[in-house]
Design a protein around this motif. Sequence first.
Motif, PDB file in Angstrom:
ATOM      1  N   GLN A  63     -10.200  12.828   5.186  1.00  0.00           N
ATOM      2  CA  GLN A  63     -10.078  11.416   5.477  1.00  0.00           C
ATOM      3  C   GLN A  63      -8.729  10.911   4.961  1.00  0.00           C
ATOM      4  OE1 GLN A  63     -12.100   9.619   7.208  1.00  0.00           O
ATOM      5  NE2 GLN A  63     -11.213   7.595   6.920  1.00  0.00           N
ATOM      6  N   VAL A  64      -7.945  10.341   5.851  1.00  0.00           N
ATOM      7  CA  VAL A  64      -6.636   9.817   5.477  1.00  0.00           C
ATOM      8  C   VAL A  64      -6.819   8.451   4.830  1.00  0.00           C
ATOM      9  CG1 VAL A  64      -4.413   9.022   6.354  1.00  0.00           C
ATOM     10  CG2 VAL A  64      -5.484  11.086   7.313  1.00  0.00           C
ATOM     11  N   GLN A  65      -6.170   8.249   3.708  1.00  0.00           N
ATOM     12  CA  GLN A  65      -6.177   6.948   3.038  1.00  0.00           C
ATOM     13  C   GLN A  65      -4.749   6.439   2.930  1.00  0.00           C
ATOM     14  OE1 GLN A  65      -8.346   7.717  -0.659  1.00  0.00           O
ATOM     15  NE2 GLN A  65     -10.120   6.699   0.235  1.00  0.00           N
ATOM     16  N   LEU A  66      -4.591   5.161   3.194  1.00  0.00           N
ATOM     17  CA  LEU A  66      -3.288   4.519   3.137  1.00  0.00           C
ATOM     18  C   LEU A  66      -3.380   3.318   2.215  1.00  0.00           C
ATOM     19  CD1 LEU A  66      -2.586   4.572   6.996  1.00  0.00           C
ATOM     20  CD2 LEU A  66      -1.750   6.196   5.298  1.00  0.00           C
ATOM     21  N   VAL A  67      -2.481   3.233   1.255  1.00  0.00           N
ATOM     22  CA  VAL A  67      -2.498   2.128   0.293  1.00  0.00           C
ATOM     23  C   VAL A  67      -1.125   1.478   0.272  1.00  0.00           C
ATOM     24  CG1 VAL A  67      -2.870   1.453  -2.093  1.00  0.00           C
ATOM     25  CG2 VAL A  67      -4.251   3.286  -1.091  1.00  0.00           C
ATOM     26  N   GLU A  68      -1.090   0.208   0.666  1.00  0.00           N
ATOM     27  CA  GLU A  68       0.168  -0.531   0.697  1.00  0.00           C
ATOM     28  C   GLU A  68       0.457  -1.200  -0.649  1.00  0.00           C
ATOM     29  OE1 GLU A  68      -1.905  -1.299   4.765  1.00  0.00           O
ATOM     30  OE2 GLU A  68      -2.461  -1.259   2.643  1.00  0.00           O
ATOM     31  N   SER A  69       1.721  -1.459  -0.881  1.00  0.00           N
ATOM     32  CA  SER A  69       2.143  -2.185  -2.073  1.00  0.00           C
ATOM     33  C   SER A  69       3.423  -2.943  -1.763  1.00  0.00           C
ATOM     34  CB  SER A  69       2.361  -1.230  -3.238  1.00  0.00           C
ATOM     35  OG  SER A  69       3.389  -0.297  -2.942  1.00  0.00           O
ATOM     36  N   GLY A  70       3.723  -3.930  -2.599  1.00  0.00           N
ATOM     37  CA  GLY A  70       5.005  -4.620  -2.513  1.00  0.00           C
ATOM     38  C   GLY A  70       4.964  -6.005  -1.912  1.00  0.00           C
ATOM     39  N   GLY A  71       3.855  -6.387  -1.303  1.00  0.00           N
ATOM     40  CA  GLY A  71       3.799  -7.712  -0.711  1.00  0.00           C
ATOM     41  C   GLY A  71       3.752  -8.802  -1.772  1.00  0.00           C
ATOM     42  N   ARG A  72       4.468  -9.891  -1.525  1.00  0.00           N
ATOM     43  CA  ARG A  72       4.477 -11.022  -2.454  1.00  0.00           C
ATOM     44  C   ARG A  72       5.109 -12.223  -1.787  1.00  0.00           C
ATOM     45  NH1 ARG A  72       9.612 -11.752  -4.623  1.00  0.00           N
ATOM     46  NH2 ARG A  72      11.020  -9.944  -4.556  1.00  0.00           N
ATOM     47  N   TRP A  73       5.206 -13.289  -2.517  1.00  0.00           N
ATOM     48  CA  TRP A  73       5.894 -14.484  -2.071  1.00  0.00           C
ATOM     49  C   TRP A  73       7.394 -14.310  -2.263  1.00  0.00           C
ATOM     50  CZ3 TRP A  73       9.175 -17.748  -4.670  1.00  0.00           C
ATOM     51  CH2 TRP A  73       9.453 -18.980  -4.036  1.00  0.00           C
ATOM     52  N   VAL A  74       8.182 -14.781  -1.289  1.00  0.00           N
ATOM     53  CA  VAL A  74       9.634 -14.693  -1.387  1.00  0.00           C
ATOM     54  C   VAL A  74      10.244 -15.863  -0.620  1.00  0.00           C
ATOM     55  CG1 VAL A  74       9.861 -13.214   0.648  1.00  0.00           C
ATOM     56  CG2 VAL A  74      11.612 -13.134  -1.127  1.00  0.00           C
ATOM     57  N   GLN A  75      11.387 -16.301  -1.040  1.00  0.00           N
ATOM     58  CA  GLN A  75      12.078 -17.372  -0.329  1.00  0.00           C
ATOM     59  C   GLN A  75      12.797 -16.836   0.895  1.00  0.00           C
ATOM     60  OE1 GLN A  75      14.551 -19.437  -3.292  1.00  0.00           O
ATOM     61  NE2 GLN A  75      13.133 -21.167  -3.113  1.00  0.00           N
ATOM     62  N   ALA A  76      12.961 -17.696   1.884  1.00  0.00           N
ATOM     63  CA  ALA A  76      13.678 -17.319   3.096  1.00  0.00           C
ATOM     64  C   ALA A  76      15.067 -16.804   2.736  1.00  0.00           C
ATOM     65  CB  ALA A  76      13.782 -18.515   4.036  1.00  0.00           C
ATOM     66  N   GLY A  77      15.472 -15.754   3.414  1.00  0.00           N
ATOM     67  CA  GLY A  77      16.744 -15.111   3.138  1.00  0.00           C
ATOM     68  C   GLY A  77      16.652 -13.980   2.134  1.00  0.00           C
ATOM     69  N   GLY A  78      15.506 -13.865   1.492  1.00  0.00           N
ATOM     70  CA  GLY A  78      15.321 -12.824   0.491  1.00  0.00           C
ATOM     71  C   GLY A  78      14.951 -11.482   1.091  1.00  0.00           C
ATOM     72  N   SER A  79      14.698 -10.510   0.214  1.00  0.00           N
ATOM     73  CA  SER A  79      14.385  -9.147   0.628  1.00  0.00           C
ATOM     74  C   SER A  79      13.141  -8.636  -0.088  1.00  0.00           C
ATOM     75  CB  SER A  79      15.548  -8.206   0.317  1.00  0.00           C
ATOM     76  OG  SER A  79      16.712  -8.563   1.021  1.00  0.00           O
ATOM     77  N   LEU A  80      12.458  -7.717   0.570  1.00  0.00           N
ATOM     78  CA  LEU A  80      11.297  -7.044  -0.011  1.00  0.00           C
ATOM     79  C   LEU A  80      11.300  -5.605   0.456  1.00  0.00           C
ATOM     80  CD1 LEU A  80       8.191  -9.399   0.459  1.00  0.00           C
ATOM     81  CD2 LEU A  80       9.285  -8.755  -1.697  1.00  0.00           C
ATOM     82  N   ILE A  81      10.703  -4.746  -0.335  1.00  0.00           N
ATOM     83  CA  ILE A  81      10.423  -3.382   0.102  1.00  0.00           C
ATOM     84  C   ILE A  81       8.924  -3.164   0.002  1.00  0.00           C
ATOM     85  CG2 ILE A  81      10.777  -0.924  -0.270  1.00  0.00           C
ATOM     86  CD1 ILE A  81      13.440  -1.557  -1.555  1.00  0.00           C
ATOM     87  N   LEU A  82       8.306  -2.865   1.128  1.00  0.00           N
ATOM     88  CA  LEU A  82       6.892  -2.492   1.138  1.00  0.00           C
ATOM     89  C   LEU A  82       6.780  -0.977   1.070  1.00  0.00           C
ATOM     90  CD1 LEU A  82       5.426  -4.832   3.907  1.00  0.00           C
ATOM     91  CD2 LEU A  82       5.761  -5.286   1.467  1.00  0.00           C
ATOM     92  N   GLY A  83       5.790  -0.512   0.339  1.00  0.00           N
ATOM     93  CA  GLY A  83       5.537   0.915   0.255  1.00  0.00           C
ATOM     94  C   GLY A  83       4.128   1.236   0.706  1.00  0.00           C
ATOM     95  N   CYS A  84       3.945   2.426   1.177  1.00  0.00           N
ATOM     96  CA  CYS A  84       2.626   2.880   1.605  1.00  0.00           C
ATOM     97  C   CYS A  84       2.443   4.316   1.145  1.00  0.00           C
ATOM     98  CB  CYS A  84       2.482   2.783   3.119  1.00  0.00           C
ATOM     99  SG  CYS A  84       0.944   3.497   3.760  1.00  0.00           S
ATOM    100  N   ALA A  85       1.421   4.529   0.343  1.00  0.00           N
ATOM    101  CA  ALA A  85       1.096   5.864  -0.138  1.00  0.00           C
ATOM    102  C   ALA A  85      -0.013   6.455   0.722  1.00  0.00           C
ATOM    103  CB  ALA A  85       0.655   5.803  -1.593  1.00  0.00           C
ATOM    104  N   ALA A  86       0.237   7.627   1.259  1.00  0.00           N
ATOM    105  CA  ALA A  86      -0.744   8.307   2.100  1.00  0.00           C
ATOM    106  C   ALA A  86      -1.366   9.463   1.342  1.00  0.00           C
ATOM    107  CB  ALA A  86      -0.074   8.817   3.374  1.00  0.00           C
ATOM    108  N   SER A  87      -2.655   9.619   1.503  1.00  0.00           N
ATOM    109  CA  SER A  87      -3.342  10.752   0.886  1.00  0.00           C
ATOM    110  C   SER A  87      -4.405  11.268   1.842  1.00  0.00           C
ATOM    111  CB  SER A  87      -3.977  10.345  -0.433  1.00  0.00           C
ATOM    112  OG  SER A  87      -4.953   9.325  -0.240  1.00  0.00           O
ATOM    113  N   GLY A  88      -4.850  12.490   1.581  1.00  0.00           N
ATOM    114  CA  GLY A  88      -5.853  13.099   2.432  1.00  0.00           C
ATOM    115  C   GLY A  88      -5.454  14.509   2.806  1.00  0.00           C
TER     116      GLY A  88
END
Length: 123
Positions: free
Chosen positions: A1-26
């Motif tokens: 069974q493949v599992q995917l777990v996201e991280s990195g989401g948050r509040w940010v002001q317009a013009g800003g940057s974010l990096i989302l990550g996703c860890a896969a296992s299985g």
Amino acid sequence: QVQLVESGGRWVQAGGSLILGCAASGPTSVRTYAMGWFRQSPAEEREIVAAIRYTGSGWYVADSVKGRFAISRDNAQNMVYLQMNSLKPEDTAVYYCVADSWTDVVAGIPRFWGQGTQVTVSS
């Protein structure tokens, strides 16, 4: 069974940057899957944001984020990333990590989905 777990989401002001990550296992076969990111907000239909082949040598980025977002993966770590720059309020959504064949990912019907991570961009 493949599992995917996201991280990195948050509040940010317009013009800003974010990096989302996703860890896969299985199963080890997860490393052979294409992976991608979808997003959905209350006002919009779910849409594909970006996808990347398991080799990392081919990818797709939606027109709505082209030039601002980039997708990458680290197969040794079973991770996929979404670099988000120049964020806009309309990028506010829940972002989901997905995995499956390249065809099914870009067709919008991947079998495997994470739980999602909220990104909120304020003006």
